[in-house]
Scaffold this motif. Structure first.
Motif, mmCIF file in Angstrom:
data_model
loop_
_atom_site.group_PDB
_atom_site.id
_atom_site.type_symbol
_atom_site.label_atom_id
_atom_site.label_comp_id
_atom_site.label_asym_id
_atom_site.label_seq_id
_atom_site.Cartn_x
_atom_site.Cartn_y
_atom_site.Cartn_z
ATOM 1 N N ASP A 1 34.272 39.573 48.771
ATOM 2 C CA ASP A 1 35.680 39.722 48.413
ATOM 3 C C ASP A 1 36.015 38.932 47.155
ATOM 4 O O ASP A 1 36.137 39.490 46.062
ATOM 5 C CB ASP A 1 36.568 39.296 49.578
ATOM 6 C CG ASP A 1 38.054 39.387 49.256
ATOM 7 O OD1 ASP A 1 38.414 40.071 48.286
ATOM 8 O OD2 ASP A 1 38.865 38.754 49.975
ATOM 9 N N PHE A 2 36.161 37.626 47.305
ATOM 10 C CA PHE A 2 36.626 36.820 46.179
ATOM 11 C C PHE A 2 35.627 36.814 45.024
ATOM 12 O O PHE A 2 36.018 36.958 43.857
ATOM 13 C CB PHE A 2 36.908 35.382 46.626
ATOM 14 C CG PHE A 2 37.652 34.586 45.594
ATOM 15 C CD1 PHE A 2 39.031 34.659 45.492
ATOM 16 C CD2 PHE A 2 36.970 33.775 44.693
ATOM 17 C CE1 PHE A 2 39.723 33.942 44.524
ATOM 18 C CE2 PHE A 2 37.652 33.043 43.728
ATOM 19 C CZ PHE A 2 39.030 33.128 43.646
ATOM 20 N N GLY A 3 34.344 36.650 45.339
ATOM 21 C CA GLY A 3 33.341 36.610 44.275
ATOM 22 C C GLY A 3 33.298 37.883 43.437
ATOM 23 O O GLY A 3 33.345 37.815 42.204
ATOM 24 N N PRO A 4 33.209 39.064 44.059
ATOM 25 C CA PRO A 4 33.212 40.297 43.269
ATOM 26 C C PRO A 4 34.496 40.478 42.450
ATOM 27 O O PRO A 4 34.449 40.953 41.309
ATOM 28 C CB PRO A 4 33.073 41.395 44.329
ATOM 29 C CG PRO A 4 32.334 40.720 45.441
ATOM 30 C CD PRO A 4 32.857 39.318 45.466
ATOM 31 N N TRP A 5 35.650 40.134 43.036
ATOM 32 C CA TRP A 5 36.891 40.226 42.254
ATOM 33 C C TRP A 5 36.827 39.313 41.038
ATOM 34 O O TRP A 5 37.157 39.736 39.913
ATOM 35 C CB TRP A 5 38.096 39.831 43.105
ATOM 36 C CG TRP A 5 39.323 39.688 42.239
ATOM 37 C CD1 TRP A 5 40.138 40.694 41.795
ATOM 38 C CD2 TRP A 5 39.790 38.469 41.638
ATOM 39 N NE1 TRP A 5 41.107 40.183 40.960
ATOM 40 C CE2 TRP A 5 40.917 38.825 40.848
ATOM 41 C CE3 TRP A 5 39.394 37.146 41.690
ATOM 42 C CZ2 TRP A 5 41.637 37.873 40.108
ATOM 43 C CZ3 TRP A 5 40.104 36.199 40.972
ATOM 44 C CH2 TRP A 5 41.217 36.565 40.190
ATOM 45 N N LEU A 6 36.406 38.054 41.244
ATOM 46 C CA LEU A 6 36.359 37.094 40.150
ATOM 47 C C LEU A 6 35.373 37.533 39.077
ATOM 48 O O LEU A 6 35.657 37.439 37.879
ATOM 49 C CB LEU A 6 35.979 35.716 40.694
ATOM 50 C CG LEU A 6 35.927 34.558 39.689
ATOM 51 C CD1 LEU A 6 37.265 34.378 38.981
ATOM 52 C CD2 LEU A 6 35.522 33.265 40.394
ATOM 53 N N ALA A 7 34.215 38.042 39.482
ATOM 54 C CA ALA A 7 33.212 38.493 38.520
ATOM 55 C C ALA A 7 33.732 39.664 37.686
ATOM 56 O O ALA A 7 33.523 39.714 36.458
ATOM 57 C CB ALA A 7 31.934 38.890 39.252
ATOM 58 N N THR A 8 34.405 40.601 38.326
ATOM 59 C CA THR A 8 34.951 41.763 37.616
ATOM 60 C C THR A 8 36.054 41.342 36.650
ATOM 61 O O THR A 8 36.103 41.809 35.502
ATOM 62 C CB THR A 8 35.488 42.789 38.628
ATOM 63 O OG1 THR A 8 34.420 43.199 39.496
ATOM 64 C CG2 THR A 8 36.061 44.004 37.913
#
Length: 271
Positions: free
Chosen positions: A250-257
């Motif tokens: 959740d948070f990691g993929p959002w932050l990376a994008t």
């Protein structure tokens, strides 16, 4: 104000955040022992210079809770034997001194640390986040750094590439100790990535995790509470796999994008 490395008003560059003078009294014997062991066991034929980084040279370490972080710059690229020697030193210090909770060792060849490719990642790390302990300071061969988009891209613009490895580590973890170690490592990286995402707009840099979360929350208030909880986990990690899955799914993929959308992707490395 906690941004040790942040530019002062009218001073646009990130300043080196740590100093041996800031090392707290209870950690000075540990640092002295580290210096002696590294100098003796690596010697001038292998070792160009050694550096402290993290909470110990910033003067914010917590006895019994903080680890001791050291970077060794070698004349040649590190070998497995070099890494084994560094681990042995770290294990001996960790066993001897209850003030520290582990030793983290980074090893690089000096050519990589001062290379053009690493100038705005490991070069910046040495020049601004590392405190010289032994030998000539590589920071003197590196430029001054501003909290700009180039620095943001080259420091943390690879989170998207890190996430698959995090998922592998999470899938293989079994014990509470493993889960807590992963939580500590993942949460630190997420908070630092969140800080550098907004660093050019803020115009400063800080290594303090709680402050980093607050700065991030100014620009992404809808994600602010989550980032604050992640910053808390860095100091008090959880053994709950669900927390780690939130990071990776959740948070990691959002932050990376979001990071790539704002700053672009980090320049690929051949190593």
């Amino acid at each position: 104000m906690g941004e040790f490395g942040g530019p002062r008003p009218g001073h646009p560059y990130i300043e080196r955040e740590g100093s041996l003078d800031r090392v707290q009294e209870e950690f000075r014997p540990v640092v002295a022992a580290l210096r002696a062991r590294v100098a003796t066991e690596f010697g001038p034929d292998r070792l160009h210079s050694a550096y402290l980084y993290g909470s110990v040279p910033r003067g914010t370490a917590r006895p019994g809770r903080s680890d001791l972080d050291v970077l060794l710059a070698l004349h040649a690229e590190p070998t497995e034997a070099d890494r084994a020697d560094a681990r042995r030193i770290g294990e001996a210090l960790d066993a001897r001194f209850p003030q520290i909770d582990g030793v983290g060792e980074l090893l690089f060849g000096e050519a990589v640390l001062t290379s053009e490719l690493e100038r705005y990642d490991m070069g910046w790390f040495v020049a601004c986040l590392c405190t010289p302990l032994i030998g000539p300071d590589l920071g003197e061969r590196l430029p001054r750094y501003r909290p700009d988009g180039l620095l943001a891209r080259e420091t943390n613009g690879d989170l998207i590439d890190v996430l698959p490895r995090w998922r592998e580590l999470l899938a293989s973890a079994r014990s509470e100790e493993e889960f807590r170690r992963l939580d500590r490592n993942f949460s630190r990286r997420l908070v630092r990535t969140g800080l550098t995402l907004v660093m050019p707009r803020w115009g400063r840099f800080t290594s303090e995790l709680a402050e980093s979360a607050e700065v991030f929350a100014r620009y992404y208030p809808e994600r602010g509470d989550t980032m604050r909880k992640i910053a808390e986990a860095a100091g008090n990690p959880s053994a709950d796999p669900a927390v780690l899955r939130m990071y990776t799914e959740d948070f990691g993929p959002w932050l990376a994008t979001e990071y790539i959308a704002v700053h672009g992707r980090k320049t690929p490395r051949p190593y």
